[in-house]
Design a protein around this motif. Structure first.
Motif, PDB file in Angstrom:
ATOM      1  N   VAL A  70      15.227   7.938  -7.546  1.00  0.00           N
ATOM      2  CA  VAL A  70      13.924   7.455  -7.069  1.00  0.00           C
ATOM      3  C   VAL A  70      13.896   7.647  -5.556  1.00  0.00           C
ATOM      4  CG1 VAL A  70      12.391   5.466  -6.804  1.00  0.00           C
ATOM      5  CG2 VAL A  70      13.642   5.794  -8.954  1.00  0.00           C
ATOM      6  N   LEU A  71      12.939   8.435  -5.086  1.00  0.00           N
ATOM      7  CA  LEU A  71      12.819   8.758  -3.661  1.00  0.00           C
ATOM      8  C   LEU A  71      11.703   7.920  -3.054  1.00  0.00           C
ATOM      9  CD1 LEU A  71      13.536  10.576  -1.229  1.00  0.00           C
ATOM     10  CD2 LEU A  71      11.940  12.270  -2.139  1.00  0.00           C
ATOM     11  N   SER A  72      12.044   7.156  -2.024  1.00  0.00           N
ATOM     12  CA  SER A  72      11.061   6.267  -1.397  1.00  0.00           C
ATOM     13  C   SER A  72      11.316   6.212   0.099  1.00  0.00           C
ATOM     14  CB  SER A  72      11.166   4.869  -2.026  1.00  0.00           C
ATOM     15  OG  SER A  72      10.052   4.092  -1.685  1.00  0.00           O
ATOM     16  N   GLY A  73      10.565   5.357   0.787  1.00  0.00           N
ATOM     17  CA  GLY A  73      10.738   5.190   2.222  1.00  0.00           C
ATOM     18  C   GLY A  73      11.065   3.752   2.553  1.00  0.00           C
ATOM     19  N   THR A  74      12.005   3.525   3.473  1.00  0.00           N
ATOM     20  CA  THR A  74      12.301   2.174   3.948  1.00  0.00           C
ATOM     21  C   THR A  74      11.145   1.708   4.845  1.00  0.00           C
ATOM     22  OG1 THR A  74      14.659   2.691   3.926  1.00  0.00           O
ATOM     23  CG2 THR A  74      13.997   0.775   5.204  1.00  0.00           C
ATOM     24  N   GLY A  75      10.763   0.441   4.727  1.00  0.00           N
ATOM     25  CA  GLY A  75       9.673  -0.081   5.557  1.00  0.00           C
ATOM     26  C   GLY A  75       8.326   0.080   4.893  1.00  0.00           C
ATOM     27  N   ASP A  76       7.273   0.172   5.712  1.00  0.00           N
ATOM     28  CA  ASP A  76       5.892   0.138   5.200  1.00  0.00           C
ATOM     29  C   ASP A  76       5.346   1.500   4.814  1.00  0.00           C
ATOM     30  OD1 ASP A  76       5.829  -2.591   5.662  1.00  0.00           O
ATOM     31  OD2 ASP A  76       5.125  -2.337   7.731  1.00  0.00           O
ATOM     32  N   HIS A  77       6.055   2.579   5.158  1.00  0.00           N
ATOM     33  CA  HIS A  77       5.491   3.915   4.936  1.00  0.00           C
ATOM     34  C   HIS A  77       6.498   4.829   4.233  1.00  0.00           C
ATOM     35  CE1 HIS A  77       1.971   3.032   7.365  1.00  0.00           C
ATOM     36  NE2 HIS A  77       2.801   2.433   8.224  1.00  0.00           N
ATOM     37  N   ILE A  83       5.621   6.168  -3.626  1.00  0.00           N
ATOM     38  CA  ILE A  83       4.967   6.356  -2.318  1.00  0.00           C
ATOM     39  C   ILE A  83       4.166   5.120  -1.930  1.00  0.00           C
ATOM     40  CG2 ILE A  83       3.357   7.816  -1.019  1.00  0.00           C
ATOM     41  CD1 ILE A  83       3.899   9.849  -3.538  1.00  0.00           C
ATOM     42  N   LYS A  84       4.469   4.577  -0.753  1.00  0.00           N
ATOM     43  CA  LYS A  84       3.662   3.485  -0.193  1.00  0.00           C
ATOM     44  C   LYS A  84       3.280   3.863   1.230  1.00  0.00           C
ATOM     45  CE  LYS A  84       7.991   1.212   0.882  1.00  0.00           C
ATOM     46  NZ  LYS A  84       8.864   0.072   0.796  1.00  0.00           N
ATOM     47  N   GLY A  85       2.163   3.317   1.713  1.00  0.00           N
ATOM     48  CA  GLY A  85       1.736   3.603   3.081  1.00  0.00           C
ATOM     49  C   GLY A  85       1.460   5.082   3.298  1.00  0.00           C
ATOM     50  N   ALA A  86       1.850   5.583   4.473  1.00  0.00           N
ATOM     51  CA  ALA A  86       1.523   6.951   4.869  1.00  0.00           C
ATOM     52  C   ALA A  86       2.385   7.978   4.144  1.00  0.00           C
ATOM     53  CB  ALA A  86       1.696   7.103   6.381  1.00  0.00           C
ATOM     54  N   CYS A  87       1.738   9.048   3.688  1.00  0.00           N
ATOM     55  CA  CYS A  87       2.437  10.240   3.173  1.00  0.00           C
ATOM     56  C   CYS A  87       1.695  11.435   3.771  1.00  0.00           C
ATOM     57  CB  CYS A  87       2.407  10.260   1.647  1.00  0.00           C
ATOM     58  SG  CYS A  87       3.244  11.707   0.961  1.00  0.00           S
ATOM     59  N   ILE A  88       2.198  11.905   4.897  1.00  0.00           N
ATOM     60  CA  ILE A  88       1.451  12.839   5.747  1.00  0.00           C
ATOM     61  C   ILE A  88       2.286  14.083   6.018  1.00  0.00           C
ATOM     62  CG2 ILE A  88       0.486  13.108   8.086  1.00  0.00           C
ATOM     63  CD1 ILE A  88      -0.129  10.086   7.994  1.00  0.00           C
ATOM     64  N   GLY A  89       1.636  15.250   6.044  1.00  0.00           N
ATOM     65  CA  GLY A  89       2.302  16.489   6.464  1.00  0.00           C
ATOM     66  C   GLY A  89       3.562  16.769   5.671  1.00  0.00           C
ATOM     67  N   ASP A  92      -2.098   0.884  -1.457  1.00  0.00           N
ATOM     68  CA  ASP A  92      -2.280   1.066  -0.002  1.00  0.00           C
ATOM     69  C   ASP A  92      -1.832   2.439   0.485  1.00  0.00           C
ATOM     70  OD1 ASP A  92       0.505   0.980   0.006  1.00  0.00           O
ATOM     71  OD2 ASP A  92       0.618  -0.285   1.786  1.00  0.00           O
ATOM     72  N   ALA A  93      -1.344   3.285  -0.399  1.00  0.00           N
ATOM     73  CA  ALA A  93      -0.861   4.605   0.021  1.00  0.00           C
ATOM     74  C   ALA A  93      -2.035   5.478   0.480  1.00  0.00           C
ATOM     75  CB  ALA A  93      -0.129   5.295  -1.127  1.00  0.00           C
ATOM     76  N   PHE A  94      -1.758   6.312   1.483  1.00  0.00           N
ATOM     77  CA  PHE A  94      -2.766   7.297   1.895  1.00  0.00           C
ATOM     78  C   PHE A  94      -2.059   8.594   2.252  1.00  0.00           C
ATOM     79  CE2 PHE A  94      -1.653   4.839   5.643  1.00  0.00           C
ATOM     80  CZ  PHE A  94      -1.517   5.770   6.652  1.00  0.00           C
ATOM     81  N   PHE A  95      -2.785   9.678   2.080  1.00  0.00           N
ATOM     82  CA  PHE A  95      -2.204  11.025   2.134  1.00  0.00           C
ATOM     83  C   PHE A  95      -3.010  11.910   3.072  1.00  0.00           C
ATOM     84  CE2 PHE A  95      -1.484   9.038  -1.934  1.00  0.00           C
ATOM     85  CZ  PHE A  95      -0.208   9.402  -2.326  1.00  0.00           C
ATOM     86  N   PHE A 120      -0.162   1.742  -8.479  1.00  0.00           N
ATOM     87  CA  PHE A 120       0.199   0.342  -8.716  1.00  0.00           C
ATOM     88  C   PHE A 120      -0.494  -0.553  -7.682  1.00  0.00           C
ATOM     89  CE2 PHE A 120       3.538   2.735 -10.790  1.00  0.00           C
ATOM     90  CZ  PHE A 120       3.777   2.002 -11.956  1.00  0.00           C
ATOM     91  N   GLY A 121      -0.773  -1.803  -8.086  1.00  0.00           N
ATOM     92  CA  GLY A 121      -1.572  -2.717  -7.256  1.00  0.00           C
ATOM     93  C   GLY A 121      -0.912  -3.140  -5.963  1.00  0.00           C
ATOM     94  N   SER A 122       0.416  -3.152  -5.919  1.00  0.00           N
ATOM     95  CA  SER A 122       1.126  -3.590  -4.706  1.00  0.00           C
ATOM     96  C   SER A 122       2.461  -2.841  -4.623  1.00  0.00           C
ATOM     97  CB  SER A 122       1.400  -5.094  -4.769  1.00  0.00           C
ATOM     98  OG  SER A 122       2.326  -5.373  -5.813  1.00  0.00           O
ATOM     99  N   ASN A 123       3.122  -2.982  -3.478  1.00  0.00           N
ATOM    100  CA  ASN A 123       4.428  -2.335  -3.306  1.00  0.00           C
ATOM    101  C   ASN A 123       5.454  -2.898  -4.291  1.00  0.00           C
ATOM    102  OD1 ASN A 123       3.412  -0.786  -1.246  1.00  0.00           O
ATOM    103  ND2 ASN A 123       4.187  -2.081   0.397  1.00  0.00           N
ATOM    104  N   GLU A 124       5.363  -4.221  -4.544  1.00  0.00           N
ATOM    105  CA  GLU A 124       6.289  -4.859  -5.489  1.00  0.00           C
ATOM    106  C   GLU A 124       6.079  -4.310  -6.898  1.00  0.00           C
ATOM    107  OE1 GLU A 124       5.968  -6.742  -1.886  1.00  0.00           O
ATOM    108  OE2 GLU A 124       4.285  -6.631  -3.304  1.00  0.00           O
TER     109      GLU A 124
END
Length: 273
Positions: free
Chosen positions: A57-64, A116-122, A139-142, A195-199
């Motif tokens: 599972v590939l994700s990001g630490t923090g909000d993005h 994916i949560k928060g920013a997924c850019i470039g 809350d994810a945006f691309f 999904f409705g939230s990061n959790e």
């Protein structure tokens, strides 16, 4: 477990075949540094060879998830001088090195799921389009942002995105560089579920990943390999490839175990790969 400057690799549960691979520069919104491009393929290769790892599972630490390539990395690539031919050759080699780090996701035999949560850019889009399955939180945006930086995206988005969202949608997103939401990503087919939230994202992806990890590893790695090969093949070539694949892999202990578990109405247990 290996120690990385830009990544964090861990098992959420000791008996699980699911391994977490996190982009780990939260103070820079997980922007991709030069070190990332060196470390990422090494981490994937290590998980690929780890018999205890069935799904990544590939994700990001923090909000993005990822805010794209670090500006310092871009500057180091762009600031080259001297003979035009030689600097062009160096730049091409550099781009191929960066591309290779992203393609490592496809080279990895184990399925890679992007959460994916928060920013997924470039560069973040380059990464997720190389993943096997993608999910996001509300809350994810691309954004396929490169055109706004005076660049043509060159790490895989322009090659992989059309096959996922359709040619017309890919062209519109790449030329405008506009921001789009998780819900729109779902409508395009870029993500399979919002999904409705990061959790809820973490929990939902964990359940899906555990489900895949419980399946026959021969069947799972074979399915990934055959689907990726079929993407670039004619129907006839794809059928020929899977016939060759299964002629060497089909008759296995996994097949016998799956059949007997089905007949005995129990969960199958498979050996590690």
């Amino acid at each position: 477990m290996e120690h990385y400057k830009t990544l964090h690799v861990f098992q959420k549960s000791p008996n699980s075949g699911v391994f977490q691979l996190n982009l780990n520069r939260p103070s820079q919104r997980n922007a991709l540094s030069r070190d990332f491009f060196t470390e990422f393929p090494i981490a994937l290769q290590s998980l690929d060879q780890n018999p205890n790892a069935s799904v990544i599972v590939l994700s990001g630490t923090g909000d993005h998830f990822c805010s794209g390539i670090d500006i310092k990395t871009l500057n180091s690539i762009a600031n080259d001088s001297g003979d035009r031919g030689r600097s062009g050759e160096r730049l091409r080699r550099d781009i191929k090195f960066l591309q290779d780090a992203i393609t490592a996701i496809e080279r990895c035999r184990k399925p890679v799921i992007a959460a994916i949560k928060g920013a997924c850019i470039g560069g973040g889009i380059d990464i997720v389009t190389a993943c096997d399955i993608r999910y996001c939180s509300e809350d994810a945006f691309f954004s396929v942002k490169e055109v706004d930086l005076g660049l043509t995206a060159d790490l895989g988005t322009l090659q992989r995105l059309p096959g996922i969202v359709g040619f017309g949608n890919a062209m519109e997103l790449a030329l405008t560089g506009r921001r789009f939401s998780g819900q729109e990503a779902k409508e395009f087919g870029l993500v399979s579920q919002v999904f409705g939230s990061n959790e809820e994202l973490d929990e939902g992806v964990k359940i899906i990943a555990e489900g895949i990890a419980a399946k026959s590893p021969l069947a799972v790695t074979g399915t990934k390999a055959v689907l990726l090969r079929s993407r670039e093949s004619s129907l006839e070539q794809g059928l020929d490839y899977v016939a060759t694949w299964n002629s060497s892999m089909l008759v296995s202990d996994d097949l016998m175990e799956a059949v007997s578990a089905h007949l005995q109405k129990r969960k199958p247990t498979f050996s590690k790969l």
